[in-house]
Design a protein around this motif. Sequence first.
Motif, PDB file in Angstrom:
ATOM      1  N   PRO A   1     -75.359 -41.926  93.673  1.00  0.00           N
ATOM      2  CA  PRO A   1     -76.563 -41.564  92.905  1.00  0.00           C
ATOM      3  C   PRO A   1     -77.835 -41.630  93.743  1.00  0.00           C
ATOM      4  CG  PRO A   1     -75.241 -43.114  91.670  1.00  0.00           C
ATOM      5  CD  PRO A   1     -74.626 -43.020  93.029  1.00  0.00           C
ATOM      6  N   VAL A   2     -77.993 -42.732  94.460  1.00  0.00           N
ATOM      7  CA  VAL A   2     -79.235 -42.887  95.213  1.00  0.00           C
ATOM      8  C   VAL A   2     -79.243 -41.938  96.415  1.00  0.00           C
ATOM      9  CG1 VAL A   2     -78.569 -44.765  96.748  1.00  0.00           C
ATOM     10  CG2 VAL A   2     -80.933 -44.567  96.013  1.00  0.00           C
ATOM     11  N   LEU A   3     -78.096 -41.702  96.987  1.00  0.00           N
ATOM     12  CA  LEU A   3     -78.039 -40.766  98.115  1.00  0.00           C
ATOM     13  C   LEU A   3     -78.426 -39.365  97.654  1.00  0.00           C
ATOM     14  CD1 LEU A   3     -74.819 -41.933 100.004  1.00  0.00           C
ATOM     15  CD2 LEU A   3     -77.210 -42.327 100.614  1.00  0.00           C
ATOM     16  N   ALA A   4     -77.936 -38.985  96.467  1.00  0.00           N
ATOM     17  CA  ALA A   4     -78.280 -37.663  95.941  1.00  0.00           C
ATOM     18  C   ALA A   4     -79.772 -37.562  95.665  1.00  0.00           C
ATOM     19  CB  ALA A   4     -77.494 -37.388  94.670  1.00  0.00           C
ATOM     20  N   THR A   5     -80.310 -38.628  95.117  1.00  0.00           N
ATOM     21  CA  THR A   5     -81.738 -38.627  94.828  1.00  0.00           C
ATOM     22  C   THR A   5     -82.552 -38.462  96.103  1.00  0.00           C
ATOM     23  OG1 THR A   5     -81.286 -40.161  93.045  1.00  0.00           O
ATOM     24  CG2 THR A   5     -83.568 -39.925  93.712  1.00  0.00           C
ATOM     25  N   VAL A   6     -82.227 -39.289  97.082  1.00  0.00           N
ATOM     26  CA  VAL A   6     -82.979 -39.216  98.330  1.00  0.00           C
ATOM     27  C   VAL A   6     -82.773 -37.860  99.002  1.00  0.00           C
ATOM     28  CG1 VAL A   6     -83.153 -40.179 100.662  1.00  0.00           C
ATOM     29  CG2 VAL A   6     -83.066 -41.702  98.691  1.00  0.00           C
TER      30      VAL A   6
ATOM     31  N   LEU B   1     -82.270 -35.061  97.563  1.00  0.00           N
ATOM     32  CA  LEU B   1     -83.093 -34.082  96.853  1.00  0.00           C
ATOM     33  C   LEU B   1     -84.554 -34.174  97.303  1.00  0.00           C
ATOM     34  CD1 LEU B   1     -83.337 -31.964  94.603  1.00  0.00           C
ATOM     35  CD2 LEU B   1     -83.854 -33.838  93.058  1.00  0.00           C
ATOM     36  N   PHE B   2     -85.060 -35.398  97.289  1.00  0.00           N
ATOM     37  CA  PHE B   2     -86.455 -35.580  97.709  1.00  0.00           C
ATOM     38  C   PHE B   2     -86.664 -35.080  99.135  1.00  0.00           C
ATOM     39  CE2 PHE B   2     -87.281 -39.378  94.682  1.00  0.00           C
ATOM     40  CZ  PHE B   2     -87.483 -38.487  93.652  1.00  0.00           C
TER      41      PHE B   2
ATOM     42  N   ILE C   1     -83.811 -23.262  97.062  1.00  0.00           N
ATOM     43  CA  ILE C   1     -84.002 -24.681  96.795  1.00  0.00           C
ATOM     44  C   ILE C   1     -83.853 -24.982  95.311  1.00  0.00           C
ATOM     45  CG2 ILE C   1     -86.508 -24.772  96.402  1.00  0.00           C
ATOM     46  CD1 ILE C   1     -84.606 -27.077  98.775  1.00  0.00           C
ATOM     47  N   VAL C   2     -84.114 -23.972  94.491  1.00  0.00           N
ATOM     48  CA  VAL C   2     -84.019 -24.189  93.050  1.00  0.00           C
ATOM     49  C   VAL C   2     -82.576 -24.528  92.659  1.00  0.00           C
ATOM     50  CG1 VAL C   2     -83.570 -21.839  92.220  1.00  0.00           C
ATOM     51  CG2 VAL C   2     -85.049 -23.353  90.925  1.00  0.00           C
ATOM     52  N   PHE C   3     -81.623 -24.004  93.442  1.00  0.00           N
ATOM     53  CA  PHE C   3     -80.219 -24.301  93.143  1.00  0.00           C
ATOM     54  C   PHE C   3     -79.854 -25.711  93.588  1.00  0.00           C
ATOM     55  CE2 PHE C   3     -80.485 -19.686  93.649  1.00  0.00           C
ATOM     56  CZ  PHE C   3     -80.142 -19.329  92.348  1.00  0.00           C
ATOM     57  N   VAL C   4     -80.445 -26.135  94.681  1.00  0.00           N
ATOM     58  CA  VAL C   4     -80.223 -27.514  95.123  1.00  0.00           C
ATOM     59  C   VAL C   4     -80.638 -28.454  94.005  1.00  0.00           C
ATOM     60  CG1 VAL C   4     -80.906 -29.273  96.770  1.00  0.00           C
ATOM     61  CG2 VAL C   4     -80.593 -26.921  97.536  1.00  0.00           C
TER      62      VAL C   4
ATOM     63  N   GLN D   1     -79.297 -32.494  90.208  1.00  0.00           N
ATOM     64  CA  GLN D   1     -80.065 -33.059  89.109  1.00  0.00           C
ATOM     65  C   GLN D   1     -79.336 -34.153  88.340  1.00  0.00           C
ATOM     66  OE1 GLN D   1     -81.352 -30.257  86.234  1.00  0.00           O
ATOM     67  NE2 GLN D   1     -83.398 -31.132  86.122  1.00  0.00           N
ATOM     68  N   LYS D   2     -78.032 -33.971  88.187  1.00  0.00           N
ATOM     69  CA  LYS D   2     -77.301 -34.946  87.368  1.00  0.00           C
ATOM     70  C   LYS D   2     -77.343 -36.349  87.966  1.00  0.00           C
ATOM     71  CE  LYS D   2     -73.076 -33.182  89.394  1.00  0.00           C
ATOM     72  NZ  LYS D   2     -71.828 -32.488  89.218  1.00  0.00           N
ATOM     73  N   TYR D   3     -77.433 -36.404  89.304  1.00  0.00           N
ATOM     74  CA  TYR D   3     -77.535 -37.735  89.925  1.00  0.00           C
ATOM     75  C   TYR D   3     -78.951 -38.271  89.877  1.00  0.00           C
ATOM     76  CZ  TYR D   3     -73.216 -36.182  92.147  1.00  0.00           C
ATOM     77  OH  TYR D   3     -71.982 -35.716  92.395  1.00  0.00           O
ATOM     78  N   PHE D   4     -79.841 -37.312  89.767  1.00  0.00           N
ATOM     79  CA  PHE D   4     -81.249 -37.599  90.018  1.00  0.00           C
ATOM     80  C   PHE D   4     -81.797 -38.719  89.128  1.00  0.00           C
ATOM     81  CE2 PHE D   4     -85.681 -36.327  88.991  1.00  0.00           C
ATOM     82  CZ  PHE D   4     -86.235 -36.697  90.182  1.00  0.00           C
ATOM     83  N   VAL D   5     -81.637 -38.530  87.808  1.00  0.00           N
ATOM     84  CA  VAL D   5     -82.222 -39.474  86.865  1.00  0.00           C
ATOM     85  C   VAL D   5     -81.655 -40.867  87.082  1.00  0.00           C
ATOM     86  CG1 VAL D   5     -82.473 -40.049  84.455  1.00  0.00           C
ATOM     87  CG2 VAL D   5     -82.651 -37.676  85.204  1.00  0.00           C
ATOM     88  N   GLN D   6     -80.319 -40.914  87.173  1.00  0.00           N
ATOM     89  CA  GLN D   6     -79.664 -42.195  87.362  1.00  0.00           C
ATOM     90  C   GLN D   6     -80.182 -42.897  88.615  1.00  0.00           C
ATOM     91  OE1 GLN D   6     -75.505 -41.888  88.026  1.00  0.00           O
ATOM     92  NE2 GLN D   6     -75.174 -44.090  87.829  1.00  0.00           N
ATOM     93  N   GLY D   7     -80.232 -42.139  89.692  1.00  0.00           N
ATOM     94  CA  GLY D   7     -80.654 -42.716  90.961  1.00  0.00           C
ATOM     95  C   GLY D   7     -82.059 -43.256  90.895  1.00  0.00           C
TER      96      GLY D   7
END
Lengths: 303, 522
Positions: free
Chosen positions: A207-212, A214-215, A281-284, A289-295
């Motif tokens: 989760p956190v890896l996906a969030t980072v 994305l950022f 990037i919109v597809f990324v 996104q699903k990991y994003f909130v949790q992370g």
Amino acid sequence: MHLTPSERTAELTPSQPRRAQVGKLFLLLAVAAIGAICVLPLVIVISASLSSERSLVEWGYSLLPREFSIAAYAYLWHQPDQLAASYGITTFVTVTGTLGGLLLSSLLAYPLARRDFRWRRPLSFYVFFTMLFNGGLVPTYIVVSQVLHLKDTVWALILPYLIVPWFVLLLRTFFAMLPVEIIESAQMDGFGEYRLFFRIVLPLSTPVLATVALFASLNYWNDWFLALLYIDDRRLLPLQYLLVTIIQNIEAINMSANTVTTAAPAESVRMATAVLAIGPIVFVYSFLQKYFVQGLTVGAIKG
Amino acid sequence: MVLQKRLHAAIVCKLLVALLLAGCGSNGPKESGSASPAAVPTASEQGDETEGSKEQLPPVELTYYYVGTPQKDLPLVEAEMNKILKKKINATIKLKLIDWGSYDQKMNVMIAAGDEMDLMFTAPWSNNYYQNVEKNALLPLDDLLDKYAPRLKATVPAYVWDATRIRGKIYGAINWQIIAMQYGFDMREDLADKYGLDMDKVNKYDELEPFLDKLAAGEPGVTPLSYVNNYDIFNGQAPYFGMDTIGDDASPGWLYLDDSETRVINQYASPEYEQFVRLMHKWHEKGFFRKDNASITDNTADTKAGRYGGSLAATVAPGVESTVFLRFGVHKKFKALSPALVTTGRAIATMTGISATSKNPERAMMFLELINTDKELYNLLCHGIEGKHYVFVDKEKGVIGMPEGITPETNGYAPGTDWMFGNQFNGYYISEADVGNWEKTQQLNESAVRSPLLGFNFNPEPVKAELAQASTVIKQYHNSLVSGSVDPDKFLPEFLEKLKSAGADKVVAEKQKQIDAWKSAK
């Protein structure tokens, strides 16, 4: 008897149906309205990018193009090799920067999360300190251009954002929340530090890896400031900077129109660049996104 | 205020471009070959390596930073230029063309970091000249000019060189072009003809009123006068009122051009200001402006769509009609109502400086001499390669056009910024209609009134606080007053009162003090 699902529900809970459905309808309408608020600007941008310049001047923006025209895209397309090169550069920078950044940041964050690491505090402070204080623009420029000689190389677009302190702290907080027992038992099973990190810690931290990720990828994708400072060679221009300069140059040309250059379709081109810039990037975004909130919430609890 | 400045710069820029159409006239392009090796300092003064023949100069590469839109064929043009430069001064040039939106910031950082470079475009409105001098980013050019660029030095009149001086030294090489600005009004040609406007008979704005009355009555879909709140139609045309500005145009403290004692006065308290805002208010009441004109920031779209008749405080210069037509697609007539005035800002509107980090300032100056005197080299940089980027339409008159099958979009080299590179009067005309504009411009430059403050630069530092306060008051009241949307009877006294308490008098006194000191130093 054959029943549709809703009829079946109605039969099972006879007193509830009407209220539930009204509530549901209301909820749907509310969500639809919010959805529309989010989507409409995008639709207008796309529509404007496909309108003729004259119709934009005459009637302003609309949901559907009044006068369909691809002049804006044709204008952006008149240097196709440049556009392709810039897409290539941006993609390379985003992918390399995100993967590299993710690897290095988590390698830095992990020891900071381990309580048995002796230099945890000073090193944390070192990372944290740079969030508050930095050398400023000119010294940074001197380091990149005169010490490291990165000017006009693709690395000037990647290295400066490779480790972002905020991401490191985000990662550290998540790593610190992993149960110590898992780490201890893995160690007892004879896992070395690297194996432990790559086989146990990272897989548990998606989760956190996906969030980072994305950022970081947005960071790289949207950046044009590094290019402004360090890139003169047009073959190395990233997409966003190319688009920024196209728009700025149109404005400059239109301000000082002369007989050599005809007035450029400023309004529609502006919108077309926005469409191009959103690009892949919109597809990324939707992918991660699903990991994003949790992370993000995970990071925030202990932050 | 930044926006104002920008707009101003843009207008200057626009006019300069109009002028670049001027090109060369009298001499004709035939002389282009004759740009003599005077460029190479055979030298009045004896000296270093320059004494010998040009072959003995060691080869160097010069970097030249300037601003513009990216040009695909820049490397080709650079290579062609280098052929000439190699032969004449044994140098090559690296053209560093930076985009409009990035130039200021990029130069700022590069200068602060002490990056090595040789030449740079600099002006009060782009890559700020004054700040660059303060930062010691530019070399003083006086000796270099005398030694290596005698023809450039001689082409530009001494009073224009004086305008560049800071603490007595020249830091920028003038790109010689129009320096006299005139202000007046413009009107759509079809409307002017339909409602019988005789441009020649109008000498003051008041005299437009009968025509505007007819226009307002006859064309319901057209607003007679356009107005945007970021172009100040009072402060933007000081010469119309017989005055010149000091420092920031809108800051309190102007000077009458015919005042031999150079007394600084507060322009907002002048009778000219009162008359002007009263006229604007009357016109606003009559519906010559849009009712909401004080809040309009951009009229480009409406002008293109033909919703406006004309505008006030327009800058007028030879060739402006075709420039405006190209920008807005509307044919307009122009009439200058002010004398042509040379001010410091106009005189030094575009310059090329030599960087303090340059390793070869002598060679950089030789390049400047060449680009200002060698027509072949200059036009190469302005228009590209003959046959590829342009062809001669009329070689005799020096008129060029697009090569067959090439459109502005597909042309690989058309920077359109001749005014940035050197003596514009050496350039080709790019339209038949422009032939002769060079003479007209030259006449305008010569006949123009020179501001008594030519060469003076106001230092705002001592009254920074007062200027900021005054600026707030001016924004609050002046915009409404000058747009005509409020009643001067009520608001003008209030404005002046507020302006006084904001410290306008102190600003005026400080300006006076600096001017007196400057005068006695001369």
